[in-house]
Scaffold this motif. Structure first.
Motif, mmCIF file in Angstrom:
data_model
loop_
_atom_site.group_PDB
_atom_site.id
_atom_site.type_symbol
_atom_site.label_atom_id
_atom_site.label_comp_id
_atom_site.label_asym_id
_atom_site.label_seq_id
_atom_site.Cartn_x
_atom_site.Cartn_y
_atom_site.Cartn_z
ATOM 1 N N VAL A 375 -14.609 11.172 -4.384
ATOM 2 C CA VAL A 375 -15.311 10.189 -3.553
ATOM 3 C C VAL A 375 -15.179 10.495 -2.067
ATOM 4 C CG1 VAL A 375 -15.018 8.399 -5.294
ATOM 5 C CG2 VAL A 375 -13.323 8.614 -3.469
ATOM 6 N N GLY A 376 -14.477 11.576 -1.740
ATOM 7 C CA GLY A 376 -14.340 11.961 -0.342
ATOM 8 C C GLY A 376 -13.037 11.490 0.272
ATOM 9 N N LEU A 377 -12.584 12.213 1.282
ATOM 10 C CA LEU A 377 -11.320 11.901 1.934
ATOM 11 C C LEU A 377 -11.380 10.574 2.679
ATOM 12 C CD1 LEU A 377 -8.464 12.864 2.513
ATOM 13 C CD2 LEU A 377 -9.345 14.173 4.460
ATOM 14 N N VAL A 378 -12.537 10.244 3.237
ATOM 15 C CA VAL A 378 -12.669 8.986 3.979
ATOM 16 C C VAL A 378 -12.460 7.792 3.058
ATOM 17 C CG1 VAL A 378 -14.254 7.512 5.260
ATOM 18 C CG2 VAL A 378 -14.174 9.948 5.757
ATOM 19 N N ASN A 379 -13.183 7.763 1.937
ATOM 20 C CA ASN A 379 -13.082 6.628 1.019
ATOM 21 C C ASN A 379 -11.685 6.517 0.395
ATOM 22 O OD1 ASN A 379 -15.745 5.808 1.411
ATOM 23 N ND2 ASN A 379 -16.519 7.196 -0.166
ATOM 24 N N SER A 380 -11.095 7.663 0.056
ATOM 25 C CA SER A 380 -9.748 7.611 -0.535
ATOM 26 C C SER A 380 -8.727 7.122 0.485
ATOM 27 C CB SER A 380 -9.352 8.987 -1.069
ATOM 28 O OG SER A 380 -9.336 9.957 -0.044
ATOM 29 N N THR A 381 -8.917 7.454 1.763
ATOM 30 C CA THR A 381 -8.021 6.956 2.806
ATOM 31 C C THR A 381 -8.147 5.448 2.961
ATOM 32 O OG1 THR A 381 -8.169 9.061 3.996
ATOM 33 C CG2 THR A 381 -7.368 7.164 5.234
ATOM 34 N N TYR A 382 -9.375 4.947 2.925
ATOM 35 C CA TYR A 382 -9.574 3.495 3.004
ATOM 36 C C TYR A 382 -8.928 2.787 1.807
ATOM 37 C CZ TYR A 382 -12.968 4.037 6.827
ATOM 38 O OH TYR A 382 -13.568 4.311 8.030
ATOM 39 N N GLY A 383 -9.042 3.384 0.635
ATOM 40 C CA GLY A 383 -8.402 2.799 -0.541
ATOM 41 C C GLY A 383 -6.889 2.744 -0.395
ATOM 42 N N PHE A 384 -6.306 3.815 0.151
ATOM 43 C CA PHE A 384 -4.858 3.849 0.404
ATOM 44 C C PHE A 384 -4.459 2.743 1.364
ATOM 45 C CE2 PHE A 384 -1.655 5.252 3.480
ATOM 46 C CZ PHE A 384 -0.557 5.432 2.655
ATOM 47 N N ILE A 385 -5.252 2.534 2.399
ATOM 48 C CA ILE A 385 -4.948 1.502 3.393
ATOM 49 C C ILE A 385 -4.941 0.115 2.753
ATOM 50 C CG2 ILE A 385 -5.888 0.336 5.439
ATOM 51 C CD1 ILE A 385 -6.807 3.184 6.354
ATOM 52 N N GLY A 386 -5.917 -0.151 1.895
ATOM 53 C CA GLY A 386 -5.945 -1.436 1.208
ATOM 54 C C GLY A 386 -4.728 -1.644 0.319
ATOM 55 N N LEU A 387 -4.308 -0.586 -0.374
ATOM 56 C CA LEU A 387 -3.131 -0.670 -1.238
ATOM 57 C C LEU A 387 -1.870 -0.967 -0.439
ATOM 58 C CD1 LEU A 387 -1.846 -0.237 -4.058
ATOM 59 C CD2 LEU A 387 -1.647 2.190 -3.485
ATOM 60 N N ILE A 388 -1.692 -0.309 0.699
ATOM 61 C CA ILE A 388 -0.511 -0.518 1.529
ATOM 62 C C ILE A 388 -0.474 -1.937 2.075
ATOM 63 C CG2 ILE A 388 0.611 0.152 3.694
ATOM 64 C CD1 ILE A 388 1.076 2.073 1.383
ATOM 65 N N CYS A 389 -1.618 -2.463 2.463
ATOM 66 C CA CYS A 389 -1.656 -3.846 2.959
ATOM 67 C C CYS A 389 -1.205 -4.823 1.882
ATOM 68 C CB CYS A 389 -3.065 -4.195 3.445
ATOM 69 S SG CYS A 389 -3.546 -3.391 4.991
ATOM 70 N N CYS A 390 -1.695 -4.654 0.662
ATOM 71 C CA CYS A 390 -1.301 -5.541 -0.442
ATOM 72 C C CYS A 390 0.190 -5.410 -0.750
ATOM 73 C CB CYS A 390 -2.134 -5.219 -1.685
ATOM 74 S SG CYS A 390 -3.884 -5.621 -1.528
ATOM 75 N N ALA A 391 0.703 -4.168 -0.771
ATOM 76 C CA ALA A 391 2.121 -3.952 -1.058
ATOM 77 C C ALA A 391 3.003 -4.541 0.033
ATOM 78 C CB ALA A 391 2.396 -2.454 -1.213
ATOM 79 N N SER A 392 2.577 -4.469 1.282
ATOM 80 C CA SER A 392 3.352 -5.041 2.386
ATOM 81 C C SER A 392 3.464 -6.553 2.254
ATOM 82 C CB SER A 392 2.708 -4.682 3.729
ATOM 83 O OG SER A 392 2.677 -3.288 3.924
ATOM 84 N N LEU A 393 2.366 -7.193 1.898
ATOM 85 C CA LEU A 393 2.396 -8.640 1.685
ATOM 86 C C LEU A 393 3.320 -8.990 0.520
ATOM 87 C CD1 LEU A 393 -1.397 -9.455 2.172
ATOM 88 C CD2 LEU A 393 0.477 -9.999 3.746
ATOM 89 N N GLY A 394 3.297 -8.173 -0.534
ATOM 90 C CA GLY A 394 4.162 -8.417 -1.684
ATOM 91 C C GLY A 394 5.640 -8.320 -1.340
ATOM 92 N N ILE A 395 6.013 -7.338 -0.500
ATOM 93 C CA ILE A 395 7.407 -7.188 -0.098
ATOM 94 C C ILE A 395 7.879 -8.401 0.693
ATOM 95 C CG2 ILE A 395 8.861 -5.930 1.553
ATOM 96 C CD1 ILE A 395 8.786 -4.569 -1.062
ATOM 97 N N MET A 396 7.022 -8.922 1.566
ATOM 98 C CA MET A 396 7.421 -10.095 2.337
ATOM 99 C C MET A 396 7.641 -11.307 1.434
ATOM 100 S SD MET A 396 5.363 -9.958 5.957
ATOM 101 C CE MET A 396 3.719 -9.738 5.259
#
Length: 404
Positions: A375-396
């Protein structure tokens, strides 16, 4: 009258073995991170895909995982130094293979051997440094180990980037440095006068009778362990992106054409993470577990903006912010595990702690590489960013687990 003199004397006796263990950890992580700026060079020379690149990066994790699953608790029985020396020999062998590599298969072999050595060194060295703190300051011991870890992670790609800029064989010279450091570390480990009763071989232990055993975490400490493992996995996730695809991300999405400069972003991330660990060691864990994830969310959003706008300045902001966030979260994780682990199981529990982090790192990197080819490096990077945001909220949401 006697006790004020006893502690400095004990501290003096422990100085050389602590330095040897920290150098072992530094050298191991330096060697494992040295290839980061060179992946783009090898990819240009040999023409392999993003999936193949991330597979080479992640095969290192296979070596770590195999070692942690089979020998994670061995240093508790065999002795810390007895585990560190063969681990450094694996790191030495991996550096030599990297230096002579002529194909992607040889890179994979070097990564695997380096991973095995890393699995042997990290748990034993971290446990030894914590145990040898003379006044029982586990926070300081854990922070020293974390600083050795992140310093090695920053120095490795820095050396590789500078040799790319200043020499004709930038893919060879860095590993000569790694070989020299391995030899120096081995000499210190052999020379150091190990403190009596700390991390020594158990009297009733017989190597012939030893069998690999799964890593176990005491049931009473499972909740604390899961929190610490989740925190270190989150801290390492962004670092794994910079370590595997950081230079390629800077070149293809941000527009940094200089491979040496692109490689310095990975080094800069690790340096900021290490500095923030040092700055955060005196802060309350409850504060860090809120500030760290919030900073990480801000940093990955800056990364999204950098990709969208092709902005080098936003990429610099993202690098600095995510590095600071990972350092703060890393302190929470390492201090939590150091305080919680009982002495008899410290090596096994520390190895399990790193096992969780490495498995997460490999999963993240392979997923990004696989997605990039489809799907391209751009889209995969955006997907990674969304995952990190969700995981950060979960840790808090799980921050109450921070106190064992």
């Amino acid at each position: 009258m006697h006790s004020p003199v006893a502690l400095p004397a004990q501290h003096s006796r422990n100085t050389l073995p602590i330095a040897a263990c920290m150098l072992a950890l530094f050298t191991t992580i330096l060697t494992s991170h040295m290839p980061t700026p060179l992946y783009a060079v090898w990819q240009q020379q040999w023409g392999f895909s993003a999936t193949a690149l991330t597979a080479v990066f992640s095969v290192y994790v296979l070596g770590v995982v195999i070692t942690l699953l089979t020998m994670g608790s061995l240093s508790d029985q065999l002795g810390r130094r007895q585990m560190l020396i063969p681990g450094l020999l694996f790191i030495l062998g991996g550096a030599i293979i990297f230096m002579l590599a002529g194909s992607i298969h040889e890179l994979g072999l070097a990564r695997l051997i380096t991973g095995i050595g890393t699995g042997m060194v990290t748990g034993a060295a971290t446990a030894a440094v914590v145990e040898m703190e003379p006044d029982g300051n586990w926070t300081r011991g854990a922070t020293l180990s974390a600083l050795a870890f992140t310093s090695g992670a920053a120095t490795g790609p820095t050396i590789s980037s500078l040799t790319l800029r200043w020499t004709d064989h930038g893919e060879v010279w860095p590993f000569l440095v790694a070989v020299a450091l391995c030899l120096l570390t081995l000499a210190l480990l052999l020379r150091a006068d190990w403190p009596a009763g700390l991390g020594q071989r158990q009297q009733d232990f017989r190597l012939r009778a030893w069998r690999p055993t799964p890593i176990k975490v005491p049931r009473a400490l499972l909740g604390t362990f899961l929190f610490a493992a989740a925190a270190i996995s989150l801290a390492w996730s962004t670092g794994s992106l910079y370590s595997s695809l950081g230079p390629i991300l800077a070149r293809e999405l941000i527009g940094v054409t200089d491979l040496a400069l692109a490689g310095l972003f990975a080094a800069g991330w690790q340096l900021v993470a290490g500095a923030s660990q040092f700055a955060a060691q005196r802060q309350p864990l409850n504060r860090l577990i809120l500030v760290g994830p919030l900073l990480l969310i801000a940093g990955v959003l800056a990364l999204a903006g950098a990709v969208w706008q092709e902005s080098v300045w936003l990429f610099i902001v993202a690098t600095l912010t995510t590095g600071m966030a990972a350092g703060a979260i890393g302190v929470v994780a390492t201090v939590t595990i150091a305080r919680a682990a009982p002495p008899a199981a410290r090596g096994a529990m520390t190895s399990a702690f790193y096992l969780a982090a490495y498995l997460t790192m490999a999963t993240i990197v392979l997923s990004i590489g696989f997605a990039s080819d489809r799907v391209g490096l751009v889209n995969s990077t955006y997907g990674f960013i969304g995952l990190i945001c969700c995981a950060s909220l979960g840790i808090m949401l799980l921050r109450r687990r921070a106190q064992p």
